[in-house]
Design an enzyme around this catalytic site. Structure first.
Site, PDB file in Angstrom:
ATOM      1  N   ASP A 183       0.906  -1.148   0.000  1.00 51.05           N
ATOM      2  CA  ASP A 183       0.000   0.000   0.000  1.00 51.05           C
ATOM      3  C   ASP A 183       0.940   1.191   0.000  1.00 51.05           C
ATOM      4  O   ASP A 183       1.529   1.514   1.045  1.00 51.05           O
ATOM      5  CB  ASP A 183      -0.886   0.002   1.251  1.00 51.05           C
ATOM      6  CG  ASP A 183      -1.898   1.131   1.184  1.00 51.05           C
ATOM      7  OD1 ASP A 183      -1.509   2.243   0.779  1.00 51.05           O
ATOM      8  OD2 ASP A 183      -3.064   0.907   1.523  1.00 51.05           O
ATOM      9  N   HIS A 184       1.112   1.823  -1.150  1.00 50.82           N
ATOM     10  CA  HIS A 184       2.229   2.785  -1.227  1.00 50.82           C
ATOM     11  C   HIS A 184       2.017   4.000  -0.322  1.00 50.82           C
ATOM     12  O   HIS A 184       2.956   4.722  -0.025  1.00 50.82           O
ATOM     13  CB  HIS A 184       2.546   3.169  -2.674  1.00 50.82           C
ATOM     14  CG  HIS A 184       1.629   4.180  -3.275  1.00 50.82           C
ATOM     15  ND1 HIS A 184       0.432   3.854  -3.826  1.00 50.82           N
ATOM     16  CD2 HIS A 184       1.748   5.526  -3.419  1.00 50.82           C
ATOM     17  CE1 HIS A 184      -0.157   4.944  -4.289  1.00 50.82           C
ATOM     18  NE2 HIS A 184       0.623   5.973  -4.048  1.00 50.82           N
ATOM     19  N   HIS A 246      -5.660   2.952   0.700  1.00 52.09           N
ATOM     20  CA  HIS A 246      -4.957   4.165   1.145  1.00 52.09           C
ATOM     21  C   HIS A 246      -5.734   4.939   2.229  1.00 52.09           C
ATOM     22  O   HIS A 246      -5.163   5.329   3.245  1.00 52.09           O
ATOM     23  CB  HIS A 246      -4.688   5.098  -0.028  1.00 52.09           C
ATOM     24  CG  HIS A 246      -4.037   4.424  -1.207  1.00 52.09           C
ATOM     25  ND1 HIS A 246      -3.133   3.406  -1.070  1.00 52.09           N
ATOM     26  CD2 HIS A 246      -4.163   4.625  -2.543  1.00 52.09           C
ATOM     27  CE1 HIS A 246      -2.721   3.013  -2.274  1.00 52.09           C
ATOM     28  NE2 HIS A 246      -3.341   3.743  -3.182  1.00 52.09           N
TER      29      HIS A 246
END
Ligand code: NDP
Ligand code: BG6
Length: 508
Positions: A183-184, A246
Site C-alpha cells: 500500500d504505497h 490508502h
C-alpha cells in the site's frame, strides 16, 4: 534505511507501466544512496518480446523521466542497469519457471547473491495465484537455500470473498511472513510521520480522543482523471482503488492506540484493532452515509476535459464512481461518537491529501468574533503536496476590544532544507529487501477492510436506485456530499495546494 543482505529481485510484469515509472526509478534512487545490497541483480520478466539492450534503454528513459533524484547521469544509470536483465516469459507455462530457476541459479553463482530471492508481482491481479502456484511447483518458494519473499501490488482482491480466497491460496504456498502486500501510502514519509507526531509529543496525545475532538476529516483529492488506466479503473472505482487501501490505512494511523514497540506486528495489531472497531454499515443506510459521484466533461479556463464516460477504456454507460465521500464511526473508548468523514476523487480542483483533526469549541465563548466567524481549532496534517503540519487557532485582533482572529501556525517539510525525503516505493523496496514488513498490509487487516466495505458494495450492486451524482471536472465533487454532515453547521474543507495559503481563496 538499511543496507540489505545480498539478493536477486525478480520482477514479473517488468514490461509494464509500474516497473518503468515506479520500481526501477526507486531502485536507481536506492543505488545512488548506497542502499542496495552489496551484491544485487534484477531479473525482469514480461510478456512482450524485448531485447535486453532495448529494455535497458526503455528503463533509462523511465529513470530520466520519473526519478526525483537530482543526481542523474548515464554513467550512474548504467551502474544499476548493468545488473538488470530482461527475459520474455509466459506466466502460465511451468517450463518457463524451470528456466527461471536455472537463470536464478546461474545469476546467483556468477554474482554471489547468496541464494536470496524476492518476487515482485507487478502484473494484473488475475495472475497472482497462477504465478505463486507455478513458483511453488518449480521449488522457488522453498527457503532452504536462502530467503524467498513475494510482493503483491494492489488491488489485493476485489471484495471480501475474493480477498479471502486469495489469502487462502497464497497461504498454501507462502508463510504470511513471506508475503508483502503493497500500500504505497504507508511508504509515504508524511504518513509515517503521523506516528511520530502523535507518539513523540506530549502535546497532542492527551487531546487525541472523543473528549476534545469533534470530528476527523480525511481528503485525498487528485486533479488528474483516469489517464490511460480506464480499463482497470472501470472495473475498480474509487472505493476499491483508494478507499479500501490508502484512505483506510490513513484512518488506521490516525486512530490507532500507541503500539507497544515499533515491531511490525505491534503496529499492525493496532491498525487491525481500529479496523475491527469500525461501526458496520447497514445496507439500507448506505445511501445516507456514503455518496458517490462521477466526473462529467467541462471547460476549465478554456481547456476542455472529457467526462469519465468518454475516457478511453471506459464503458459509455458506466456507473463506476470516480468520487466517494463517507461518514462512519469507530466504536471504541477513544473514538465513540466522533464522526470520521473521508473523501477521495479524481478530477477535483487540486492534488491534495490531508488529515484534519477538528477540535471541539471552548465550553463558553467570551469574545467577539470580529469580521470573521471564529473557527474551532484544527490540526491539519498535510500528506502531499507541500508536506507539513498546520495548526489553526484564535488570537486577539490588535486594537480595541477583544475580537478574535483565526491564525495559522505552520511547519513545512521543505523548511528542513535539503534533507532527502525518500519516495514511497523506495522506502518500501528497501524494507522488503531488509525483511521489514511494518509498512506492508497484513492478511487480517486487508480482509477486515474489505469486510467493512462489503455492505457498500452490496448496496451499490443490488439497489439501482442509489444515485451516482455527476460533478463537473475541477469542482469539489457532488453537492449532496455535504448532506453527510446532516445539517450541522459544518462542511468539507476546500484545501489549497499550498498549506500556507490555508483559509485564503485559492484560484482553481
Ligand atoms: P500494465 O498493464 O502496464 O502491465 C503490467 C505487466 O503485466 C506487463 O508486463 C504486461 O505485459 C503484463 N500483462 C498484462 N496483462 C497480461 C496478461 N493477461 N497475461 C500476461 N501478462 C500480462 O500494468 P501496470 O504496470 O500499470 O500495473 C501492474 C500492477 O500494479 C497492477 O496490479 C496494478 O493494479 C498495480 N498498480 C499500478 C499502478 C500504476 O501506476 N501503473 C499504481 C498502483 C498499482 P506486456 O505489457 O509485456 O504485454
Ligand atoms: C493508486 C491508485 O494506488 O494511487 C491511483 O491506483 C491513484 O488511481 C494513486 O492515482 C494516487 O497515488 P498518489 O501517491 O499520487 O497520491
Amino acid at each position: 534505511m538499511k543496507k540489505p543482505a545480498n539478493q536477486i529481485l525478480v520482477v514479473f510484469g517488468a514490461s509494464g507501466d509500474l516497473a518503468n515509472r515506479k520500481i526501477i526509478p526507486a531502485l536507481y534512487s536506492l543505488f545512488i544512496n548506497n542502499l542496495l545490497p552489496e551484491r544485487f541483480e534484477v531479473i525482469g520478466l514480461g510478456r512482450s518480446v524485448i531485447a535486453n539492450d532495448e529494455y535497458r534503454k526503455r528503463l533509462e528513459n523511465g529513470i530520466t523521466s520519473f526519478s526525483r533524484v537530482e543526481d542523474i547521469s548515464r554513467e550512474k544509470i548504467s551502474g544499476i542497469l548493468n545488473h538488470v536483465n530482461y527475459y520474455t516469459f509466459d506466466n502460465s507455462k511451468p517450463e518457463d519457471y524451470k528456466k527461471l530457476s536455472e537463470i536464478l541459479g546461474k545469476a546467483d553463482n556468477a554474482s554471489g547473491t547468496s541464494g536470496n530471492y524476492i518476487f515482485y508481482l507487478a502484473t494484473p491481479p488475475s495472475l497472482y495465484t497462477i504465478i505463486a502456484g507455478n513458483l511453488a511447483k518449480a521449488g522457488l518458494s522453498n527457503q532452504s537455500s536462502g530467503f524467498r519473499r513475494i510482493i503483491f501490488e494492489k488491488p489485493f482482491g476485489y471484495d471480501l470473498k475474493s480477498c479471502l480466497e486469495l489469502n487462502k491460496s497464497l497461504h498454501e504456498i507462502f508463510l504470511e511472513e513471506q508475503i508483502y502486500r503493497i500500500d504505497h501510502y504507508l511508504g509515504k514519509e508524511t504518513v509515517q510521520n503521523l506516528l511520530v507526531t502523535r507518539f513523540s509529543n506530549g502535546l497532542f496525545e492527551p487531546l487525541w480522543n472523543r473528549n476534545y475532538i469533534e470530528y476527523v476529516e480525511i481528503t485525498s483529492a487528485e486533479n488528474i482523471g483516469v489517464e490511460n488506466r480506464g480499463g482497470y479503473y472501470d472495473s475498480a472505482g474509487a472505493l476499491r482503488d483508494m478507499v479500501q487501501n490508502h484512505l483506510l490505512q490513513m484512518v488506521g494511523m490516525t486512530a490507532m492506540e500507541p503500539p507497544s514497540s515499533l515491531n511490525p506486528n505491534a503496529i499492525r495489531n493496532e491498525i487491525l484493532k481500529v479496523f475491527q472497531s469500525f461501526q458496520p454499515y447497514k445496507e439500507e443506510d448506505v445511501s445516507k452515509y456514503v455518496m458517490r459521484g462521477q466526473y462529467t466533461g467541462s471547460r476549465v479556463r478554456g481547456e476542455c476535459f472529457s467526462g469519465y464516460r468518454q475516457e478511453k477504456g471506459v464503458d459509455p454507460n458506466s456507473r463506476t464512481e470516480t468520487y466517494v465521500a463517507m461518514k462512519f464511526y469507530i466504536s471504541n473508548w477513544r473514538w465513540g461518537g466522533v464522526p470520521f468523514y473521508i473523501r477521495t476523487g479524481k478530477r477535483l480542483p487540486t492534488r491534495v491529501t490531508e488529515i484534519v483533526i477538528h477540535f471541539k469549541p471552548t465550553p463558553h465563548f467570551l469574545f467577539q468574533s470580529g469580521n470573521q466567524s471564529v473557527e474551532n481549532n484544527q490540526l491539519i496534517i498535510r500528506i502531499q503536496p507541500d508536506e507539513g503540519i498546520l495548526l489553526k487557532f484564535g488570537m486577539k485582533e490588535p486594537g480595541a476590544g477583544f475580537n478574535v482572529k483565526n491564525v495559522n501556525m505552520d511547519f513545512h517539510y521543505s523548511d528542513l532544507g535539503r534533507i532527502r525525503v525518500p519516495e514511497a516505493y523506495e522506502r518500501l523496496l528497501n524494507d522488503v529487501m531488509a525483511g521489514d514488513s511494518t509498512l506492508y498490509s497484513r492478511d487480517d487487516t486487508v480482509e477486515t477492510a474489505w469486510k467493512f466495505l462489503e455492505p457498500i458494495q452490496n448496496a451499490w450492486a443490488n439497489d439501482q436506485a442509489i444515485k451516482i451524482y455527476g460533478y463537473p471536472c475541477a469542482t469539489w465533487g457532488p453537492e449532496p456530499a455535504d448532506d453527510l454532515f446532516e445539517g450541522k453547521n459544518i462542511t468539507w474543507r476546500y484545501p489549497c495546494k499550498n498549506l500556507a495559503d490555508d483559509g485564503l481563496y485559492c484560484e482553481l
